[in-house]
Structures are given as structure tokens and as C-alpha cells.
Design a protein around this motif. Structure first.
Motif, PDB file in Angstrom:
ATOM      1  N   GLY A 419      60.303 -18.820 -22.895  1.00 26.17           N
ATOM      2  CA  GLY A 419      60.843 -19.838 -23.786  1.00 26.17           C
ATOM      3  C   GLY A 419      59.796 -20.847 -24.236  1.00 26.17           C
ATOM      4  N   GLY A 420      58.994 -21.329 -23.305  1.00 25.75           N
ATOM      5  CA  GLY A 420      57.926 -22.261 -23.646  1.00 25.75           C
ATOM      6  C   GLY A 420      58.408 -23.612 -24.112  1.00 25.75           C
ATOM      7  N   ALA A 421      59.635 -24.034 -23.722  1.00 26.27           N
ATOM      8  CA  ALA A 421      60.146 -25.341 -24.147  1.00 26.27           C
ATOM      9  C   ALA A 421      59.357 -26.463 -23.489  1.00 26.27           C
ATOM     10  N   THR A 422      59.135 -27.531 -24.229  1.00 20.43           N
ATOM     11  CA  THR A 422      58.379 -28.684 -23.744  1.00 20.43           C
ATOM     12  C   THR A 422      59.296 -29.880 -23.608  1.00 20.43           C
ATOM     13  N   LEU A 423      58.738 -30.969 -23.046  1.00 21.79           N
ATOM     14  CA  LEU A 423      59.509 -32.207 -22.929  1.00 21.79           C
ATOM     15  C   LEU A 423      59.860 -32.746 -24.308  1.00 21.79           C
ATOM     16  N   ALA A 447      63.647 -38.073 -16.763  1.00 19.78           N
ATOM     17  CA  ALA A 447      63.820 -37.987 -15.311  1.00 19.78           C
ATOM     18  C   ALA A 447      62.487 -37.600 -14.687  1.00 19.78           C
ATOM     19  N   PHE A 448      62.255 -38.114 -13.476  1.00 22.13           N
ATOM     20  CA  PHE A 448      60.981 -37.920 -12.788  1.00 22.13           C
ATOM     21  C   PHE A 448      61.229 -37.306 -11.408  1.00 22.13           C
ATOM     22  N   GLU A 449      60.200 -36.670 -10.863  1.00 23.77           N
ATOM     23  CA  GLU A 449      60.248 -36.247  -9.470  1.00 23.77           C
ATOM     24  C   GLU A 449      60.250 -37.472  -8.572  1.00 23.77           C
ATOM     25  N   ASP A 450      60.815 -37.310  -7.366  1.00 16.82           N
ATOM     26  CA  ASP A 450      60.873 -38.418  -6.412  1.00 16.82           C
ATOM     27  C   ASP A 450      59.481 -38.617  -5.806  1.00 16.82           C
ATOM     28  N   PRO A 451      58.759 -39.678  -6.168  1.00 24.43           N
ATOM     29  CA  PRO A 451      57.388 -39.828  -5.650  1.00 24.43           C
ATOM     30  C   PRO A 451      57.349 -40.037  -4.144  1.00 24.43           C
ATOM     31  N   ALA A 452      58.366 -40.711  -3.573  1.00 25.39           N
ATOM     32  CA  ALA A 452      58.348 -40.985  -2.134  1.00 25.39           C
ATOM     33  C   ALA A 452      58.386 -39.682  -1.337  1.00 25.39           C
ATOM     34  N   TYR A 453      59.175 -38.694  -1.835  1.00 20.60           N
ATOM     35  CA  TYR A 453      59.288 -37.433  -1.121  1.00 20.60           C
ATOM     36  C   TYR A 453      57.955 -36.688  -1.138  1.00 20.60           C
ATOM     37  N   ALA A 482      52.663 -28.043  -4.845  1.00 19.76           N
ATOM     38  CA  ALA A 482      51.585 -27.652  -5.755  1.00 19.76           C
ATOM     39  C   ALA A 482      51.991 -27.868  -7.205  1.00 19.76           C
ATOM     40  N   ARG A 483      53.232 -27.517  -7.552  1.00 21.04           N
ATOM     41  CA  ARG A 483      53.682 -27.678  -8.930  1.00 21.04           C
ATOM     42  C   ARG A 483      53.786 -29.148  -9.309  1.00 21.04           C
ATOM     43  N   ALA A 484      54.286 -29.984  -8.385  1.00 21.69           N
ATOM     44  CA  ALA A 484      54.444 -31.410  -8.689  1.00 21.69           C
ATOM     45  C   ALA A 484      53.102 -32.085  -8.940  1.00 21.69           C
ATOM     46  N   PHE A 485      52.105 -31.822  -8.095  1.00 18.17           N
ATOM     47  CA  PHE A 485      50.801 -32.459  -8.275  1.00 18.17           C
ATOM     48  C   PHE A 485      50.058 -31.866  -9.477  1.00 18.17           C
ATOM     49  N   ASP A 486      50.323 -30.610  -9.782  1.00 24.88           N
ATOM     50  CA  ASP A 486      49.700 -30.023 -10.967  1.00 24.88           C
ATOM     51  C   ASP A 486      50.271 -30.646 -12.237  1.00 24.88           C
ATOM     52  N   HIS A 487      51.590 -30.915 -12.240  1.00 31.40           N
ATOM     53  CA  HIS A 487      52.240 -31.513 -13.405  1.00 31.40           C
ATOM     54  C   HIS A 487      51.954 -33.011 -13.508  1.00 31.40           C
ATOM     55  N   GLY A 488      51.884 -33.659 -12.358  1.00 32.64           N
ATOM     56  CA  GLY A 488      51.699 -35.107 -12.329  1.00 32.64           C
ATOM     57  C   GLY A 488      52.999 -35.803 -12.002  1.00 32.64           C
ATOM     58  N   ILE A 489      53.023 -36.543 -10.881  1.00 34.08           N
ATOM     59  CA  ILE A 489      54.271 -37.173 -10.446  1.00 34.08           C
ATOM     60  C   ILE A 489      54.713 -38.248 -11.414  1.00 34.08           C
ATOM     61  N   GLY A 490      53.788 -38.888 -12.098  1.00 35.35           N
ATOM     62  CA  GLY A 490      54.146 -39.965 -13.024  1.00 35.35           C
ATOM     63  C   GLY A 490      54.642 -39.491 -14.367  1.00 35.35           C
ATOM     64  N   ARG A 491      54.635 -38.188 -14.620  1.00 33.48           N
ATOM     65  CA  ARG A 491      55.092 -37.664 -15.899  1.00 33.48           C
ATOM     66  C   ARG A 491      56.534 -37.190 -15.788  1.00 33.48           C
ATOM     67  N   PRO A 492      57.358 -37.401 -16.850  1.00 34.52           N
ATOM     68  CA  PRO A 492      58.751 -36.919 -16.809  1.00 34.52           C
ATOM     69  C   PRO A 492      58.788 -35.398 -16.699  1.00 34.52           C
ATOM     70  N   THR A 493      59.829 -34.900 -16.055  1.00 33.53           N
ATOM     71  CA  THR A 493      60.003 -33.448 -15.925  1.00 33.53           C
ATOM     72  C   THR A 493      61.129 -32.923 -16.804  1.00 33.53           C
ATOM     73  N   MET A 495      64.840 -34.324 -19.508  1.00 32.12           N
ATOM     74  CA  MET A 495      65.652 -35.385 -20.102  1.00 32.12           C
ATOM     75  C   MET A 495      67.086 -35.232 -19.601  1.00 32.12           C
ATOM     76  N   VAL A 496      67.731 -36.365 -19.332  1.00 34.62           N
ATOM     77  CA  VAL A 496      69.128 -36.356 -18.905  1.00 34.62           C
ATOM     78  C   VAL A 496      69.935 -37.222 -19.858  1.00 34.62           C
ATOM     79  N   LEU A 497      71.180 -36.800 -20.047  1.00 32.52           N
ATOM     80  CA  LEU A 497      72.100 -37.539 -20.903  1.00 32.52           C
ATOM     81  C   LEU A 497      73.306 -37.930 -20.065  1.00 32.52           C
ATOM     82  N   PRO A 498      73.317 -39.153 -19.493  1.00 33.46           N
ATOM     83  CA  PRO A 498      74.383 -39.561 -18.548  1.00 33.46           C
ATOM     84  C   PRO A 498      75.682 -39.877 -19.282  1.00 33.46           C
ATOM     85  N   CYS A 499      76.383 -38.823 -19.682  1.00 34.42           N
ATOM     86  CA  CYS A 499      77.605 -38.992 -20.459  1.00 34.42           C
ATOM     87  C   CYS A 499      78.623 -37.969 -20.030  1.00 34.42           C
ATOM     88  N   GLN A 500      79.883 -38.384 -19.922  1.00 34.02           N
ATOM     89  CA  GLN A 500      80.969 -37.455 -19.674  1.00 34.02           C
ATOM     90  C   GLN A 500      81.549 -37.000 -21.008  1.00 34.02           C
TER      91      GLN A 500
END
Length: 513
Positions: A419-423, A447-453, A482-493, A495-500
Motif C-alpha cells: 500500500g505504501g500509505a504515509t502519515l 497519535a504517538f508511541e508511548d515514550p515511557a514504555y 527496533a521499529r520504534a527507534f528506527d521511526h523515531g519516538i517523537g514522530r506521529p505514527t 491519525m485518530v478521529l475521536p468521534c462516535q
């Protein structure tokens, strides 16, 4: 589930005059080492006026020695047996550690005991020597090596039914590139012996049952149930014992191979041997096979009458459960297995694997095309089992019963791979979705990965180890870190839409910060 197959094998000799029979030796009782379970066996010898002694030859095979006191006009042997055709894994054996790679050596004591199975001919022809020199001599796996040689003989020699008595020499078989089962078996025996592997000649019954359904790929087998006398080769492998190789088919011996006699040479494995006074002989041979018992199975289920009985029993059980107020629940996930690589962990014990999502996606699209052309595919979160770090994934297919399409263009459903979809694609999609649902601008959030974890995981590593090349015990944690540090923890992974959905076009509901 198994099938019980009954074999009738009748061999008849008719003479043109009263004939004196010398003792006849009959080798038609399944050998003690047969892997197929024999449920019943009977042997009838005619004329009935004879003396019979059961014996075992030096190699452990059963012999019936019949002595006829009076001259006869005919001699007939009828064998009836029932075999349990439960599937046998031809590779269900272990090899000693020193024999797992070829070449290997037998221990001195074992080699001495196997001496008859190393005997060679005085001379071999040029075709035999050329083939011998072209065969593989070393491999990481002895089993793979045996498979390769077995298939090579199957490819080199075409099969024919040969009524002439005796066995061709290995050179004759290769020169003609044609032979019966006993010819290719004898060729395989000598190839193995020349390569230093103890081998013996086996005569027996071959049973082939027609499959319930045609194979997805490759040959589907016989069009009708079949049985006949057959011959193959067995090799002695340290740790496994005698292992059957059938060069006529290029396969290992399994439940369809029922050995009657296994000996160093074909002459001592003939089904019937013996002599008689001078007379012309008319020989006839008859074999038939019948299924006497079949258990219902996936490929051949119950009959309509049996289903009616099962349905009636189920309704009776339902009435009892309802009267006792017993409530049952059952899982909702169908199970499927790939047609290829079906022994991989992901199709047996593993929850996920390298190809399962791809095949699941392809299956869902095929189901959509067959049952719900206007349906919409949903890719979401499945069950989260205790002890697992992440929830399972779940694919769903939804459609309207009236046929009104929920999704018209299947090309807009992104595949699982490639697919190759991007942020940026996700941002555009959530913006368009918000507009279509008439939601306020800016509701979509990154949305971001949990940096504390991940900082906790990194803290468990030695100071001199790169997080991308970590040595955490859990393979899932290794990949995630490995994937998280390769992507960068500070970068979004994502998008979320908090809507019912129920609040769209009227109100919005933000999730917790």
C-alpha cells in the motif's frame, strides 16, 4: 478419520494333467514391520487336502509352507485381508545425530549385522556408473538426500507392467529407461548399497484409494480404488530403522504400502515359490478392493439419512438444555489454513506470522466478490488474550441484505501489502472524512508511541547496545523496539478521529487527552 479397505487376492495355477507338487512356499501374509494396521487376515489354499506349516525366514518374514500328498489338477491361493487406511506420516522417524547428514557410517556391530544388505554385483555397467557419479554425495540433510535420489530414479525410468519372470539388472533398467516396480526397486537397492547404505528388496501390496475431492495442485491420484502386488526398497537408517522408498512413484512408503516380504534379494521375496512335475501351466491372477467401513470426514460428510438423525438428536438436546435453562456460547472466528506451507507455525501454533494477514486479506476479497459484491471490508482490532502484549487483528465483511452497495469501488480498498500509505495520506483521509461527517475542523489528532514504555525497554539493554539491534528475550518486544527507534519516538505514527458515529452531524466527543 480412517477407511477400512478389504483386499481379495487370488492366484491360480491350472495344469494340463495330474501333477505332483513339491512343497510350495507362500509369502502373502503382511510382514511384522508393516506400518499399516491389519485388522484381519485369512489365507485359503486349494486343494484342501494339504499340510500347512507357518514359519519365519531368517529375515523375520512370514512363510506358509504347503505340502500336497496327492497329485493335483489345480493349485490356488486366496488371501483376504482388511487394512485400516489411517494416514501414516512417512517422515515420522528420527535419525541418530551422526546420521542426520550424509555420508555417515554404521557402527562396527551394526554393519556386521547388516552385512547381507551390502552385497554387490560382480560388475556394473557404464550407465549405472554414470548415474552413480551424477548423484549427490553430501548434503546438510540425509532425509533430503534420500528424497532427491528417490525422485531421480522416478524421473530416469518410466514405469511399465512386465509379465516376464525375474528382475532386470540395474544396467538393463537404465539402458531401456523402462522397468516394472521390481526393476526400479532393485536398481534403487544397488544404488544405495554402492553409496554405503544398507538396503533390501520389498514385495508387498500397494493400495491406492481415489480421493474424495480433486487436488488443488498436482495429480489427483487414481480415478478408482486400486490394489496390486508391488515392490519397493527399504534402507536402514540409524535411529529410524527400515525406511521405505518407492522409486516407481518417487515417494516414501506410507499407509498404502503393505510389505509381505523384505529380503536381501528379489528371489527370496517372491509371493509364491515351488516346483512341480512336468506339465503345461495356465496362470491367472485376480485382485479386488472394497471399502468395508468409512468414517464421515470433512471431504466426505454424513449421508442425508445420517444428517436427519443427527438433526433430530440435536433438537432433543436443545429441548433438554432449554428446559434446564443451560445457556451456551461459541466462538465466532472461522479458521483457515494456507494451501502452501501448511506446516508453518502461523498455521499451527503461532497467533500471527509473516503471511497470515496477506492470505486473510486475499480471502476476504474473494469472499466479497463471491457473496457481497457491494460489501465493505473492515480491518480492525480483534480479541486481546491474557498474556499477549497486543490484541489480535480481525477482518470483517459487511453488506446489506437488499443488495444496496455499501462500497462501490474495490480498488479504493488498500491491500495488506504494497500500500505504501504515509502519515500525510492519513491526514488527508481524516480531513476528508471529517468534512463528509460535518465534524468540526481539527478534530483529527496525531497519535504517538508511548515514550515511557520504550524508554523502559531501552533501559533494560546494555549501555553499549544499539536499541535497533537489541537482544530482548521476547521477539515481539525486539521488533517493536527496533521499529520504534528506527521511526523515531517523537514522530506521529497514525491519525485518530475521536468521534462516535452516532454523534456525527450533531455533536462530537473528544477522547481523554
Amino acid at each position: 478419520m480412517s477407511i477400512n479397505a478389504a483386499i481379495t487376492h487370488r492366484t491360480t495355477y491350472r495344469y494340463d494333467r495330474q501333477t505332483t507338487l513339491n512343497p510350495q512356499v507362500i509369502r502373502l501374509r503382511p510382514a511384522p514391520h508393516a506400518r499399516t494396521r491389519i485388522l484381519s487376515f485369512s489365507q485359503k489354499i486349494e486343494p484342501a487336502d494339504h499340510f500347512l506349516n507357518w514359519q519365519q525366514d531368517p529375515f523375520g518374514n512370514w512363510l506358509a509352507r504347503a505340502v500336497f500328498p496327492d497329485p493335483v489338477e489345480a493349485f490356488q491361493v486366496t488371501v483376504d485381508l482388511v487394512a485400516d487406511m489411517a494416514a501414516v506420516n512417512a517422515f515420522d522417524f528420527f535419525l541418530e545425530e551422526h546420521a542426520q547428514s550424509f555420508p555417515f557410517a554404521y557402527g562396527p556391530t551394526l554393519a556386521k549385522e547388516l552385512a547381507p544388505y551390502f552385497e554387490l554385483e560382480a560388475a556394473y555397467g557404464p550407465r549405472f556408473e554414470a548415474l552413480l557419479g551424477d548423484l549427490p554425495r553430501a548434503d546438510d540433510s540425509t532425509i533430503d538426500w534420500m528424497v532427491a535420489i528417490n525422485r531421480r530414479i522416478w524421473q530416469e525410468v518410466a514405469y511399465t507392467i512386465r509379465m516376464e519372470p525375474g528382475v532386470q539388472t540395474p544396467e538393463e533398467t537404465l539402458e531401456r529407461a523402462l522397468g516394472s516396480c521390481r526393476d526400479t526397486a532393485w536398481l534403487m537397492v544397488h544404488l544405495m548399497r554402492r553409496l554405503g547404505v544398507a538396503a533390501r528388496f520389498v514385495s508387498g501390496y500397494l493400495i491406492q484409494l481415489t480421493p474424495d475431492i480433486k487436488a488443488v495442485d498436482g495429480p489427483s491420484g487414481p480415478a478408482a480404488d486400486f490394489t496390486d502386488l508391488h515392490a519397493w526398497c527399504e534402507v536402514f537408517m540409524p535411529g529410524a530403522g527400515w525406511v521405505g522408498l518407492d522409486p516407481t512413484s518417487g515417494l516414501f512408503a506410507a499407509e498404502g504400502h503393505i510389505p509381505l516380504a523384505a529380503t536381501p534379494s528379489p528371489s527370496s521375496a517372491a509371493p509364491i515359490t515351488g516346483s512341480h512335475s512336468v506339465a503345461e501351466v495356465e496362470f491367472s491372477h485376480h485382485m479386488e478392493i472394497n471399502r468395508v467401513r468409512e468414517e464421515p470426514r470433512i471431504t466426505l460428510p454424513f449421508t442425508d439419512a445420517a444428517w436427519h438423525r443427527i438433526d433430530a438428536a440435536g433438537k432433543a438436546v436443545d429441548r433438554i438444555l432449554q428446559a434446564e435453562d443451560v445457556r451456551l456460547t461459541m466462538g465466532g472466528e472461522p479458521t483457515f489454513v494456507s494451501a502452501s506451507d501448511r506446516d508453518a507455525d502461523e498455521w499451527n501454533t503461532g497467533a500471527v506470522g509473516p503471511t497470515k494477514r496477506f492470505y486473510a486479506d486475499r480471502l476476504m476479497r474473494r469472499l466479497r466478490a463471491a457473496f457481497a459484491p457491494g460489501g465493505v471490508l473492515h480491518y480492525g482490532q480483534g480479541k486481546w488474550y491474557p498474556g499477549e502484549q497486543l490484541p489480535r487483528w480481525a477482518f470483517g465483511l459487511y453488506w446489506r441484505a437488499d443488495g444496496y452497495p455499501l462500497w462501490e469501488d474495490p480498488a479504493l480498498l488498500a491491500p495488506e501489502t504494497g500500500g505504501g500509505a504515509t502519515l500525510a495520506d492519513a491526514e488527508r483521509f481524516t480531513a476528508a472524512l471529517s468534512e463528509a461527517l460535518e465534524l468540526p475542523e481539527g478534530m483529527a489528532e496525531p497519535a504517538f508511541e508511548d515514550p515511557a514504555y520504550y524508554m523502559f525497554l531501552e533501559g533494560r539493554l546494555p549501555e553499549n547496545l544499539d536499541p535497533a539491534h537489541n537482544n530482548l528475550e521476547d521477539p515481539l518486544e525486539r521488533r517493536q523496539l527496533a521499529r520504534a527507534f528506527d521511526h523515531g519516538i517523537g514522530r506521529p505514527t497514525c491519525m485518530v478521529l475521536p468521534c462516535q458515529l452516532a454523534q456525527a452531524r450533531s455533536a462530537t466527543a473528544r477522547g481523554p487527552p
